[in-house]
Design a protein around this motif. Structure first.
Motif, PDB file in Angstrom:
ATOM      1  N   LEU A 123     -13.154 -30.270 -71.063  1.00 49.25           N
ATOM      2  CA  LEU A 123     -13.127 -28.826 -71.340  1.00 49.25           C
ATOM      3  C   LEU A 123     -14.299 -28.090 -70.701  1.00 49.25           C
ATOM      4  O   LEU A 123     -14.212 -26.894 -70.432  1.00 49.25           O
ATOM      5  CB  LEU A 123     -13.148 -28.583 -72.846  1.00 49.25           C
ATOM      6  N   LYS A 124     -15.363 -28.814 -70.449  1.00 49.71           N
ATOM      7  CA  LYS A 124     -16.570 -28.216 -69.876  1.00 49.71           C
ATOM      8  C   LYS A 124     -16.250 -27.554 -68.534  1.00 49.71           C
ATOM      9  O   LYS A 124     -15.432 -28.041 -67.772  1.00 49.71           O
ATOM     10  CB  LYS A 124     -17.618 -29.327 -69.685  1.00 49.71           C
TER      11      LYS A 124
ATOM     12  N   SER B  32      -6.445 -29.634 -70.390  1.00 47.75           N
ATOM     13  CA  SER B  32      -7.589 -29.389 -69.514  1.00 47.75           C
ATOM     14  C   SER B  32      -7.916 -30.661 -68.743  1.00 47.75           C
ATOM     15  O   SER B  32      -7.844 -31.764 -69.283  1.00 47.75           O
ATOM     16  CB  SER B  32      -8.807 -28.950 -70.338  1.00 47.75           C
ATOM     17  N   VAL B  33      -8.262 -30.466 -67.492  1.00 42.21           N
ATOM     18  CA  VAL B  33      -8.641 -31.578 -66.613  1.00 42.21           C
ATOM     19  C   VAL B  33     -10.116 -31.398 -66.243  1.00 42.21           C
ATOM     20  O   VAL B  33     -10.573 -30.275 -65.987  1.00 42.21           O
ATOM     21  CB  VAL B  33      -7.757 -31.600 -65.345  1.00 42.21           C
ATOM     22  N   LYS B  34     -10.826 -32.492 -66.236  1.00 40.94           N
ATOM     23  CA  LYS B  34     -12.241 -32.478 -65.872  1.00 40.94           C
ATOM     24  C   LYS B  34     -12.425 -31.818 -64.507  1.00 40.94           C
ATOM     25  O   LYS B  34     -11.649 -32.057 -63.576  1.00 40.94           O
ATOM     26  CB  LYS B  34     -12.756 -33.924 -65.842  1.00 40.94           C
ATOM     27  N   ARG B  35     -13.433 -30.960 -64.399  1.00 41.95           N
ATOM     28  CA  ARG B  35     -13.642 -30.147 -63.204  1.00 41.95           C
ATOM     29  C   ARG B  35     -13.590 -30.954 -61.905  1.00 41.95           C
ATOM     30  O   ARG B  35     -12.968 -30.556 -60.928  1.00 41.95           O
ATOM     31  CB  ARG B  35     -14.972 -29.397 -63.298  1.00 41.95           C
TER      32      ARG B  35
ATOM     33  N   GLU C 207     -11.699 -45.700 -65.572  1.00 44.43           N
ATOM     34  CA  GLU C 207     -13.154 -45.657 -65.703  1.00 44.43           C
ATOM     35  C   GLU C 207     -13.618 -44.574 -66.668  1.00 44.43           C
ATOM     36  O   GLU C 207     -14.600 -44.733 -67.370  1.00 44.43           O
ATOM     37  CB  GLU C 207     -13.788 -45.413 -64.336  1.00 44.43           C
ATOM     38  N   GLU C 208     -12.896 -43.448 -66.664  1.00 48.69           N
ATOM     39  CA  GLU C 208     -13.327 -42.317 -67.470  1.00 48.69           C
ATOM     40  C   GLU C 208     -12.135 -41.483 -67.908  1.00 48.69           C
ATOM     41  O   GLU C 208     -11.067 -41.536 -67.296  1.00 48.69           O
ATOM     42  CB  GLU C 208     -14.303 -41.441 -66.680  1.00 48.69           C
ATOM     43  N   ILE C 209     -12.354 -40.714 -68.935  1.00 51.33           N
ATOM     44  CA  ILE C 209     -11.354 -39.750 -69.373  1.00 51.33           C
ATOM     45  C   ILE C 209     -11.458 -38.550 -68.443  1.00 51.33           C
ATOM     46  O   ILE C 209     -12.528 -37.975 -68.275  1.00 51.33           O
ATOM     47  CB  ILE C 209     -11.593 -39.350 -70.843  1.00 51.33           C
ATOM     48  N   ILE C 210     -10.321 -38.184 -67.831  1.00 44.39           N
ATOM     49  CA  ILE C 210     -10.346 -37.089 -66.870  1.00 44.39           C
ATOM     50  C   ILE C 210      -9.433 -35.931 -67.263  1.00 44.39           C
ATOM     51  O   ILE C 210      -9.400 -34.901 -66.591  1.00 44.39           O
ATOM     52  CB  ILE C 210     -10.005 -37.587 -65.447  1.00 44.39           C
ATOM     53  N   GLY C 211      -8.707 -36.094 -68.367  1.00 41.75           N
ATOM     54  CA  GLY C 211      -7.848 -35.022 -68.844  1.00 41.75           C
ATOM     55  C   GLY C 211      -7.627 -35.145 -70.334  1.00 41.75           C
ATOM     56  O   GLY C 211      -7.694 -36.242 -70.894  1.00 41.75           O
ATOM     57  N   VAL C 212      -7.376 -34.004 -70.976  1.00 40.13           N
ATOM     58  CA  VAL C 212      -7.110 -33.982 -72.413  1.00 40.13           C
ATOM     59  C   VAL C 212      -6.006 -32.967 -72.687  1.00 40.13           C
ATOM     60  O   VAL C 212      -5.925 -31.933 -72.016  1.00 40.13           O
ATOM     61  CB  VAL C 212      -8.396 -33.651 -73.218  1.00 40.13           C
ATOM     62  N   MET C 213      -5.156 -33.298 -73.649  1.00 45.75           N
ATOM     63  CA  MET C 213      -4.158 -32.331 -74.100  1.00 45.75           C
ATOM     64  C   MET C 213      -3.876 -32.558 -75.574  1.00 45.75           C
ATOM     65  O   MET C 213      -4.082 -33.651 -76.102  1.00 45.75           O
ATOM     66  CB  MET C 213      -2.869 -32.415 -73.279  1.00 45.75           C
TER      67      MET C 213
END
Length: 154
Positions: A19-20, A79-82, A55-61
């Motif tokens: 979300l950042k 939202s997807v990581k920038r 490796e990492e979380i890159i999106g959230v819903m």
């Protein structure tokens, strides 16, 4: 390889990172403590999903399967990581929502804010229709467009 799964409480930091630096954060999520609590509550209900590249979380819903009129699935947040935007991840997450939503209903919904013009165009290209709008729903001066998609009757 991208995977989408139900989120766990241990994913909260990754969810917040997605979300950042987003228009949603700029306009709605100034209080990170409040946002974290909201995401934690949704995770506990099983409504939050994360996209991971291993490796990492890159999106959230967040999906509420009975959130629209107590009957229809609604996408509450996506939202997807920038650093991973414009790479098709949002499309894959939206496809996941559509598949999950249409498994429960013939109609699915989402809202998109007036400041998020790129997102609105994205949803229109994905065959969502604007069916209404609500002014000042979450914040004074911001209009939310209600969008709906119906399952194809093929």
């Amino acid at each position: 390889m991208l995977t989408i799964r139900v989120s766990q409480l241990s994913d909260i930091k990754g969810c917040l990172e997605c979300l950042k630096d987003s228009l949603l954060a700029d306009n709605y999520f100034q209080d990170t403590g409040k946002v974290a609590n909201g995401i934690m509550n949704a995770i506990e209900k099983g409504e939050v999903y994360v996209a991971s590249n291993g490796e990492e979380i890159i999106g959230v819903m967040s999906i509420d399967y009975n959130g629209m009129f107590g009957e229809f699935p609604i996408l509450r947040l996506i939202s997807v990581k920038r650093t991973h935007r414009s790479k098709g991840i949002g499309s894959l997450m939206l496809e996941y929502f559509e598949k999950a939503g249409f498994s429960k209903s013939m109609k699915i919904f989402l809202c998109v804010s007036d400041f998020n013009t790129r997102a609105k165009l994205f949803y229109l290209k994905k065959d969502f229709m604007e069916i209404g709008k609500i002014q000042n729903l979450y914040k004074e001066g911001i209009t939310e467009f209600i969008m709906m998609k119906e399952k194809n009757q093929e």
